[in-house]
Design an enzyme around this catalytic site. Structure first.
Site, PDB file in Angstrom:
ATOM      1  N   THR A  44      31.766  48.719  48.843  1.00  0.00           N
ATOM      2  CA  THR A  44      31.481  48.675  47.367  1.00  0.00           C
ATOM      3  C   THR A  44      30.144  47.602  47.127  1.00  0.00           C
ATOM      4  O   THR A  44      29.565  47.873  46.070  1.00  0.00           O
ATOM      5  CB  THR A  44      32.815  47.972  46.740  1.00  0.00           C
ATOM      6  OG1 THR A  44      33.912  48.785  46.953  1.00  0.00           O
ATOM      7  CG2 THR A  44      32.765  47.670  45.216  1.00  0.00           C
ATOM      8  N   SER A  49      26.261  47.512  40.040  1.00  0.00           N
ATOM      9  CA  SER A  49      25.549  47.392  38.949  1.00  0.00           C
ATOM     10  C   SER A  49      24.618  46.325  39.288  1.00  0.00           C
ATOM     11  O   SER A  49      23.471  46.055  38.548  1.00  0.00           O
ATOM     12  CB  SER A  49      26.184  47.034  37.535  1.00  0.00           C
ATOM     13  OG  SER A  49      27.068  47.785  37.149  1.00  0.00           O
ATOM     14  N   ILE A  51      24.875  42.946  38.710  1.00  0.00           N
ATOM     15  CA  ILE A  51      24.740  42.112  37.658  1.00  0.00           C
ATOM     16  C   ILE A  51      25.512  40.720  38.207  1.00  0.00           C
ATOM     17  O   ILE A  51      26.624  40.708  38.601  1.00  0.00           O
ATOM     18  CB  ILE A  51      25.439  42.310  36.512  1.00  0.00           C
ATOM     19  CG1 ILE A  51      24.457  43.973  35.914  1.00  0.00           C
ATOM     20  CG2 ILE A  51      25.549  41.332  35.402  1.00  0.00           C
ATOM     21  CD1 ILE A  51      25.434  44.613  35.048  1.00  0.00           C
ATOM     22  N   HIS A  53      27.287  38.440  36.329  1.00  0.00           N
ATOM     23  CA  HIS A  53      27.971  38.247  35.074  1.00  0.00           C
ATOM     24  C   HIS A  53      28.242  36.971  34.769  1.00  0.00           C
ATOM     25  O   HIS A  53      28.368  35.864  35.373  1.00  0.00           O
ATOM     26  CB  HIS A  53      29.171  38.964  34.889  1.00  0.00           C
ATOM     27  CG  HIS A  53      29.255  40.258  35.200  1.00  0.00           C
ATOM     28  ND1 HIS A  53      28.865  41.299  34.107  1.00  0.00           N
ATOM     29  CD2 HIS A  53      29.623  40.960  36.208  1.00  0.00           C
ATOM     30  CE1 HIS A  53      28.992  42.363  34.569  1.00  0.00           C
ATOM     31  NE2 HIS A  53      29.603  42.407  35.982  1.00  0.00           N
ATOM     32  N   VAL A 176      39.879  48.109  62.183  1.00  0.00           N
ATOM     33  CA  VAL A 176      41.096  47.358  62.220  1.00  0.00           C
ATOM     34  C   VAL A 176      42.338  48.212  61.827  1.00  0.00           C
ATOM     35  O   VAL A 176      42.241  48.652  60.915  1.00  0.00           O
ATOM     36  CB  VAL A 176      41.252  45.935  61.533  1.00  0.00           C
ATOM     37  CG1 VAL A 176      42.582  45.449  61.281  1.00  0.00           C
ATOM     38  CG2 VAL A 176      40.011  44.922  61.703  1.00  0.00           C
ATOM     39  N   ILE A 339      39.247  42.325  44.775  1.00  0.00           N
ATOM     40  CA  ILE A 339      37.914  41.687  44.133  1.00  0.00           C
ATOM     41  C   ILE A 339      37.104  43.018  43.561  1.00  0.00           C
ATOM     42  O   ILE A 339      36.249  43.278  44.320  1.00  0.00           O
ATOM     43  CB  ILE A 339      37.191  41.122  45.401  1.00  0.00           C
ATOM     44  CG1 ILE A 339      38.221  40.316  46.190  1.00  0.00           C
ATOM     45  CG2 ILE A 339      36.093  40.388  44.642  1.00  0.00           C
ATOM     46  CD1 ILE A 339      38.864  39.048  45.472  1.00  0.00           C
ATOM     47  N   SER A 345      29.312  38.579  41.624  1.00  0.00           N
ATOM     48  CA  SER A 345      29.078  37.274  40.960  1.00  0.00           C
ATOM     49  C   SER A 345      29.905  36.199  41.470  1.00  0.00           C
ATOM     50  O   SER A 345      29.306  35.129  41.548  1.00  0.00           O
ATOM     51  CB  SER A 345      29.502  37.308  39.468  1.00  0.00           C
ATOM     52  OG  SER A 345      28.781  38.656  38.711  1.00  0.00           O
ATOM     53  N   CYS A 405       6.509  55.493  48.326  1.00  0.00           N
ATOM     54  CA  CYS A 405       6.838  55.308  46.932  1.00  0.00           C
ATOM     55  C   CYS A 405       6.951  53.742  46.774  1.00  0.00           C
ATOM     56  O   CYS A 405       6.711  53.210  45.558  1.00  0.00           O
ATOM     57  CB  CYS A 405       8.253  55.796  46.820  1.00  0.00           C
ATOM     58  SG  CYS A 405       8.302  57.682  46.900  1.00  0.00           S
TER      59      CYS A 405
HETATM   60  C1  LIG Z   1      30.974  50.612  39.819  1.00  0.00           C
HETATM   61  C2  LIG Z   1      30.975  49.189  40.274  1.00  0.00           C
HETATM   62  C3  LIG Z   1      30.255  48.253  39.437  1.00  0.00           C
HETATM   63  C4  LIG Z   1      30.200  47.003  39.661  1.00  0.00           C
HETATM   64  N1  LIG Z   1      29.261  46.080  39.233  1.00  0.00           N
HETATM   65  C5  LIG Z   1      29.248  44.585  39.576  1.00  0.00           C
HETATM   66  C6  LIG Z   1      28.507  43.834  38.844  1.00  0.00           C
HETATM   67  O1  LIG Z   1      27.711  44.325  38.190  1.00  0.00           O
HETATM   68  N2  LIG Z   1      28.760  42.514  39.008  1.00  0.00           N
HETATM   69  C7  LIG Z   1      29.837  42.055  39.819  1.00  0.00           C
HETATM   70  O2  LIG Z   1      29.908  40.868  39.901  1.00  0.00           O
HETATM   71  N3  LIG Z   1      30.692  42.949  40.717  1.00  0.00           N
HETATM   72  C8  LIG Z   1      30.444  44.094  40.463  1.00  0.00           C
HETATM   73  N4  LIG Z   1      31.100  45.038  40.956  1.00  0.00           N
HETATM   74  C9  LIG Z   1      32.075  44.600  41.758  1.00  0.00           C
HETATM   75  C10 LIG Z   1      31.600  44.235  43.438  1.00  0.00           C
HETATM   76  O3  LIG Z   1      30.709  45.158  43.789  1.00  0.00           O
HETATM   77  C11 LIG Z   1      32.827  43.927  44.448  1.00  0.00           C
HETATM   78  O4  LIG Z   1      33.641  43.081  43.783  1.00  0.00           O
HETATM   79  C12 LIG Z   1      32.274  43.544  45.531  1.00  0.00           C
HETATM   80  O5  LIG Z   1      31.141  44.255  46.266  1.00  0.00           O
HETATM   81  C13 LIG Z   1      33.489  43.619  46.514  1.00  0.00           C
HETATM   82  O6  LIG Z   1      33.084  43.082  47.794  1.00  0.00           O
HETATM   83  P1  LIG Z   1      34.150  43.375  48.967  1.00  0.00           P
HETATM   84  O7  LIG Z   1      33.283  42.515  50.085  1.00  0.00           O
HETATM   85  O8  LIG Z   1      35.418  42.733  48.515  1.00  0.00           O
HETATM   86  O9  LIG Z   1      34.146  44.639  49.410  1.00  0.00           O
HETATM   87  P2  LIG Z   1      33.582  45.808  50.026  1.00  0.00           P
HETATM   88  O10 LIG Z   1      31.935  45.557  49.965  1.00  0.00           O
HETATM   89  O11 LIG Z   1      33.972  46.972  49.894  1.00  0.00           O
HETATM   90  O12 LIG Z   1      33.424  45.307  51.540  1.00  0.00           O
HETATM   91  C14 LIG Z   1      34.846  45.776  52.514  1.00  0.00           C
HETATM   92  C15 LIG Z   1      34.631  45.986  53.675  1.00  0.00           C
HETATM   93  O13 LIG Z   1      35.705  46.127  54.573  1.00  0.00           O
HETATM   94  C16 LIG Z   1      35.584  47.083  55.368  1.00  0.00           C
HETATM   95  N5  LIG Z   1      36.891  47.453  55.989  1.00  0.00           N
HETATM   96  C17 LIG Z   1      37.633  48.122  55.022  1.00  0.00           C
HETATM   97  N6  LIG Z   1      38.737  48.591  55.992  1.00  0.00           N
HETATM   98  C18 LIG Z   1      38.472  48.099  57.020  1.00  0.00           C
HETATM   99  C19 LIG Z   1      38.948  48.265  58.607  1.00  0.00           C
HETATM  100  N7  LIG Z   1      40.180  48.963  58.770  1.00  0.00           N
HETATM  101  N8  LIG Z   1      38.565  47.673  59.694  1.00  0.00           N
HETATM  102  C20 LIG Z   1      37.399  47.167  59.454  1.00  0.00           C
HETATM  103  N9  LIG Z   1      36.741  46.756  58.371  1.00  0.00           N
HETATM  104  C21 LIG Z   1      37.239  47.597  57.133  1.00  0.00           C
HETATM  105  C22 LIG Z   1      34.648  48.046  54.636  1.00  0.00           C
HETATM  106  O14 LIG Z   1      34.228  48.785  55.431  1.00  0.00           O
HETATM  107  C23 LIG Z   1      33.769  47.419  53.717  1.00  0.00           C
HETATM  108  O15 LIG Z   1      32.636  47.128  54.302  1.00  0.00           O
HETATM  109  C24 LIG Z   1      31.304  46.485  40.593  1.00  0.00           C
HETATM  110  C25 LIG Z   1      31.904  47.452  41.503  1.00  0.00           C
HETATM  111  C26 LIG Z   1      31.982  48.729  41.130  1.00  0.00           C
HETATM  112  C27 LIG Z   1      32.532  49.793  42.102  1.00  0.00           C
END
Ligand SMILES: Cc1cc2nc3c(=O)[nH]c(=O)nc-3n(C[C@H](O)[C@H](O)[C@H](O)COP(=O)(O)OP(=O)(O)OC[C@H]3O[C@@H](n4cnc5c(N)ncnc54)[C@H](O)[C@@H]3O)c2cc1C
Length: 481
Positions: A44, A49, A51, A53, A176, A339, A345, A405
């Site tokens: 994700t 976006s 941003i 926030h 995992v 999350i 943010s 580009c």
């Molecule tokens: C459409 C959209 C818009 C958003 N806009 C904003 C914004 O503008 N501002 C903001 O603050 N937040 C925003 N968010 C939220 C933000 O993007 C997420 O909260 C954040 O990226 C989550 O990060 P993460 O590290 O928890 O998850 P991820 O980036 O998904 O990382 C999780 C990782 O775990 C790994 N994983 C999963 N299963 C396994 C496994 N079995 N073994 C090993 N690895 C594994 C995955 O491959 C991945 O790399 C938005 C989210 C979305 C979807």
């Protein structure tokens, strides 16, 4: 099974896992990140976006609100320390009818209670000075001067590189599959063997419920909530300068229009609950919704300047709250689950807190030689002529443009591959240095990027992939020819 016993293993190399790794690398201890994909920032964190926030939207009293406001305040300093592309552009929430005004006022009150600085309700006259292209229907708006934008790839890579520089390890292509208790330790079973660790951080995004539910009797449920987008060419980059929201609804913040730190315009996202935790396809219905919704906020948005569309998945927890901290019935297992937005943010604050919790639990001491700084890859366009000429004398590859580009040189691409963790695929290069991010979306430069990848990584060009295993670019029996 690895012989080494880790102090902490982090599952997931998204912005949250990398932030935990960076802040934990301030302490003496053995830490590693396990990631099922070939690189950092493949979940994700690569599709949102962008941003930072301000924090007026998350409900007062929730962890979401607390971490959002704290994280947002950390970004300016963090972006200096780690050379992350971040801009404090301010954000605006439009009120499109007088009947909506009480909702806007409630949002203002919520923001004030969350401690967001500088919030104001502005009337149409002032709004037009800030954003001349807003809809004729807009009567007033909430203005949040502390809102910002960040490159989410840059932020995630920077945190990962800084963590590695301070001693953290990353294991990629390491899926995992199980977690079991072994005495005082946790055994993490993966596609690449097993690892032993004193503590575990569950930062697995949409899969964080799977790991939580493996170790705890108190089950949680994460639904992937898809958000689709249009990305517009840089020629439309000045159409809005603030992040322009509509009033939030039941499914989230709604369709927004925002500049990116690179000068594009991003329009979206939709919000649709789905079942498949990996389905990031875009749909005709989703994109049609964005067209319709965005037109209500900004007049004559040049959607004909679209260069790509994409989708990301929010990890939506049933109670719409972040789940952060040690799991009560699984000592030494720390959740960073659910999350969803504003997770980007909030990530720096989440990383800092989880690191403090773990260091306290394991009695880890602070390093005296922690280096908080990291420099990004040199951008030749930002150098004056003398410095550029000096650089090209030492590194002639900095004088050869590969991506027209985005004006990316061979030198930058080679450096993106040589970084640790470095790019191993076309997408890894693209996200680190923007070769292929522009108007032609890599149509022109991809073959040259493939050659550079093959050269740097000492492999045959037929082995170069788009994004790791199962994404070969050259197919067929005679592919090595
Ligand atoms: C459409 C959209 C818009 C958003 N806009 C904003 C914004 O503008 N501002 C903001 O603050 N937040 C925003 N968010 C939220 C933000 O993007 C997420 O909260 C954040 O990226 C989550 O990060 P993460 O590290 O928890 O998850 P991820 O980036 O998904 O990382 C999780 C990782 O775990 C790994 N994983 C999963 N299963 C396994 C496994 N079995 N073994 C090993 N690895 C594994 C995955 O491959 C991945 O790399 C938005 C989210 C979305 C979807």
């Amino acid at each position: 099974m690895q012989n080494k016993i880790y102090d902490t293993l982090i599952i997931g190399a998204g912005i949250v896992g990398c932030s935990v790794a960076r802040y934990l690398s301030k302490y003496k201890g053995d830490i590693a990140v396990l990631e099922r994909n070939e690189d950092v920032c493949c979940g994700t964190s690569k599709a949102n976006s962008g941003i930072v926030h301000a924090g007026f939207d998350a409900k007062h009293g929730t962890l979401m609100a607390e971490y959002n406001v704290r994280g947002s305040r950390m970004y300016p300093k963090l972006s200096e320390e780690l050379d992350i592309k971040y801009k404090n552009n301010g954000s605006i929430v439009l009120c499109l009818s007088s009947e909506e005004r009480p909702k806007l006022e409630a949002l203002y009150e919520n923001g004030i209670r969350n401690g967001v600085e500088g919030l104001r309700i502005i009337e149409r006259e002032e709004l037009l000075l800030l954003e001349p292209n807003v809809s004729d229907e807009a009567v007033c708006a909430l203005f949040a001067p502390t809102g910002g934008i960040v490159c989410p790839f840059d932020a995630t890579y920077a945190l990962a590189e800084n963590a590695v520089n301070n001693g953290a390890e990353f294991f990629f292509d390491t899926n995992v599959t199980g977690i079991v208790r072994e005495g005082d330790l946790w055994k993490i079973i993966t596609s690449n063997g097993s690892y032993l660790t004193r503590t575990v951080v569950n930062a697995a995004g949409c899969y964080s419920d799977v790991f939580h539910n493996m170790v705890s009797e108190k089950k949680i449920d994460i639904t992937p909530r898809k958000g689709e987008y249009f990305l517009l060419d840089k020629t439309s980059g000045r159409y809005v300068s603030h992040t322009v929201f509509r009033l939030p609804g039941k499914m989230g913040k709604g369709v927004l229009i925002t500049p990116t730190v690179h000068g594009n315009i991003l329009v979206g996202p939709t919000a649709e609950d789905i079942e498949d935790k990996d389905d990031v396809s875009t749909t005709a219905e989703g994109l049609a919704k964005i067209r319709k919704q965005s037109a209500l906020s900004i007049k004559d948005l040049p959607l004909d300047k679209t260069i790509t569309s994409f989708a990301g998945l929010r990890s939506h927890e049933a109670g719409h709250e972040f789940i952060i901290g040690e799991v009560k019935d699984a000592k030494g297992f720390f959740d960073c689950a659910g999350i969803e937005s504003p997770g980007l943010s909030a990530a720096p604050a989440i990383g800092e807190d989880i690191a403090d919790m773990i260091s306290e639990k394991l009695d880890l001491h602070k390093k005296t030689d922690f280096d908080p700084y990291r420099r990004g890859i040199t951008d030749p366009l930002k150098l004056d002529e003398d410095r550029l000429n000096e650089l090209i004398k030492i590194r002639p590859d900095y004088g050869k443009v590969i991506c027209r580009c985005e004006t990316v040189t061979e030198g930058q691409i080679r450096d993106a591959i040589r970084r640790v963790p470095g790019a191993k695929s076309i997408d890894g290069v693209k996200r680190r240095i923007r070769a292929g991010m522009g108007r032609c979306q890599g149509g022109f430069c991809s073959p040259a990027v493939m050659e550079i990848l093959a050269d740097e990584l000492h492999m045959d060009i037929s082995e170069v992939t788009k994004k790791g295993k199962d994404s070969a670019i050259i197919l067929g029996e005679n592919k090595a020819l």
